[in-house]
Design an enzyme around this catalytic site. Sequence first.
Site, PDB file in Angstrom:
ATOM      1  N   LEU A  55      29.981  35.211  43.675  1.00 46.00           N
ATOM      2  CA  LEU A  55      29.651  36.167  44.742  1.00 46.00           C
ATOM      3  C   LEU A  55      29.184  37.476  44.127  1.00 46.00           C
ATOM      4  CD1 LEU A  55      32.934  35.667  46.808  1.00 46.00           C
ATOM      5  CD2 LEU A  55      30.668  34.705  47.328  1.00 46.00           C
ATOM      6  N   ASP A  94      33.497  32.193  39.982  1.00 51.66           N
ATOM      7  CA  ASP A  94      34.094  33.532  39.859  1.00 51.66           C
ATOM      8  C   ASP A  94      35.457  33.507  39.158  1.00 51.66           C
ATOM      9  OD1 ASP A  94      32.399  35.568  40.955  1.00 51.66           O
ATOM     10  OD2 ASP A  94      32.754  34.774  42.968  1.00 51.66           O
ATOM     11  N   ASP A 141      42.277  38.572  40.221  1.00 52.35           N
ATOM     12  CA  ASP A 141      42.414  38.408  41.661  1.00 52.35           C
ATOM     13  C   ASP A 141      43.398  37.317  42.067  1.00 52.35           C
ATOM     14  OD1 ASP A 141      40.639  40.475  42.295  1.00 52.35           O
ATOM     15  OD2 ASP A 141      38.947  39.187  41.774  1.00 52.35           O
ATOM     16  N   ARG A 197      39.048  41.463  51.464  1.00 54.69           N
ATOM     17  CA  ARG A 197      39.688  40.358  50.734  1.00 54.69           C
ATOM     18  C   ARG A 197      41.211  40.288  50.926  1.00 54.69           C
ATOM     19  NH1 ARG A 197      36.215  38.629  46.573  1.00 54.69           N
ATOM     20  NH2 ARG A 197      34.081  38.902  47.314  1.00 54.69           N
ATOM     21  N   HIS A 240      37.120  46.192  45.972  1.00 54.22           N
ATOM     22  CA  HIS A 240      38.581  46.195  45.937  1.00 54.22           C
ATOM     23  C   HIS A 240      39.098  47.622  45.764  1.00 54.22           C
ATOM     24  CE1 HIS A 240      38.196  41.895  44.213  1.00 54.22           C
ATOM     25  NE2 HIS A 240      38.880  41.758  45.332  1.00 54.22           N
ATOM     26  N   CYS A 244      39.231  43.377  36.290  1.00 50.47           N
ATOM     27  CA  CYS A 244      39.117  42.038  36.895  1.00 50.47           C
ATOM     28  C   CYS A 244      39.242  40.907  35.885  1.00 50.47           C
ATOM     29  CB  CYS A 244      37.759  41.845  37.552  1.00 50.47           C
ATOM     30  SG  CYS A 244      37.098  43.279  38.334  1.00 50.47           S
TER      31      CYS A 244
HETATM   32  C1  CIR Z   1      33.916  38.442  43.724  1.00 50.32           C
HETATM   33  O1  CIR Z   1      33.098  38.915  44.515  1.00 50.32           O
HETATM   34  O2  CIR Z   1      34.986  37.981  44.098  1.00 50.32           O
HETATM   35  C2  CIR Z   1      33.587  38.451  42.256  1.00 50.32           C
HETATM   36  N1  CIR Z   1      32.203  38.211  42.066  1.00 50.32           N
HETATM   37  C3  CIR Z   1      33.997  39.765  41.623  1.00 50.32           C
HETATM   38  C4  CIR Z   1      35.477  39.966  41.615  1.00 50.32           C
HETATM   39  C5  CIR Z   1      35.872  41.230  40.931  1.00 50.32           C
HETATM   40  N2  CIR Z   1      37.293  41.309  40.811  1.00 50.32           N
HETATM   41  C6  CIR Z   1      37.994  42.430  40.789  1.00 50.32           C
HETATM   42  O3  CIR Z   1      37.446  43.501  41.036  1.00 50.32           O
HETATM   43  N3  CIR Z   1      39.299  42.348  40.607  1.00 50.32           N
END
Ligand code: CIR
Length: 252
Positions: A18, A60, A66, A130, A160, A247
Amino acid sequence: MFRHAVVRTPGRNFSLGLTTANLGSPEFGLILEQHDAYVRTLRSLGLEVIVLDAEPAYPDAYFVEDTAVVTPNVAVITNPGAPSRRGEEKTIEPVLARFRKTARIAPPATVEGGDVLMAGNHFFIGISERTNSEGARQLGRVLEEHGHTWTTVQVGDGLHLKSSVNFLGRDTLLITESLAGHRAFRNFKKVVLDRGEDYAANTLWINDSLLTPAGFPGARRKLSALGLPLFELNVSEVRKMDGGLTCLSLRF
Ligand code: CIR
């Protein structure tokens, strides 16, 4: 003091993840180099880094942050809010169970770890696209049971909560200008980012060192003034996928 980190190598299909970034198409070879430099930096800070294999079904999945919220007392396995990411947590749980008692977030509650900011014993839980209110309640209940306190913050800009604010140790936060006046953070000292440098809010504090994204001179100047070892890392390809330094790992 963090002793361990869990990371996951980006998969060949990581560009199918994503993103809203519009920064061009990311390069596989380059993200592997950037990820490798990240792992080496964590190791240089004394962490034992567990590197998991890519998960082809989840492009991802290298954004391991996450999938769990790990405290000194418990590991809470999340239920990611993004439907395409549900299931990433399944392979994280057995890894964390080696180190912590585990608990789970159950649907319809959703939580992504990027929305959860640990500041000492207190946890800020961002309500975002989310992470929903029921997720915050379930997570909060587990945190309380394990001796932690928590409050919620509505996430406005950014994916986030930790896209806009991070803990720098002691009583200090690195925060974007738009979030700096929020009541939730009134008891903290703040390093406020210059406009146009919001992305640098995703700076990682580890064992009194700071990992910050390269390319943000204002942030570098402000962080240098704290007198902590500062590592600038190029995460251009991670940014193209809406991710950042926090992340890419779970730290505990
Ligand atoms: C997403 O949209 O879920 C991933 N492409 C990016 C997640 C980033 N995660 C974070 O900031 N903890």
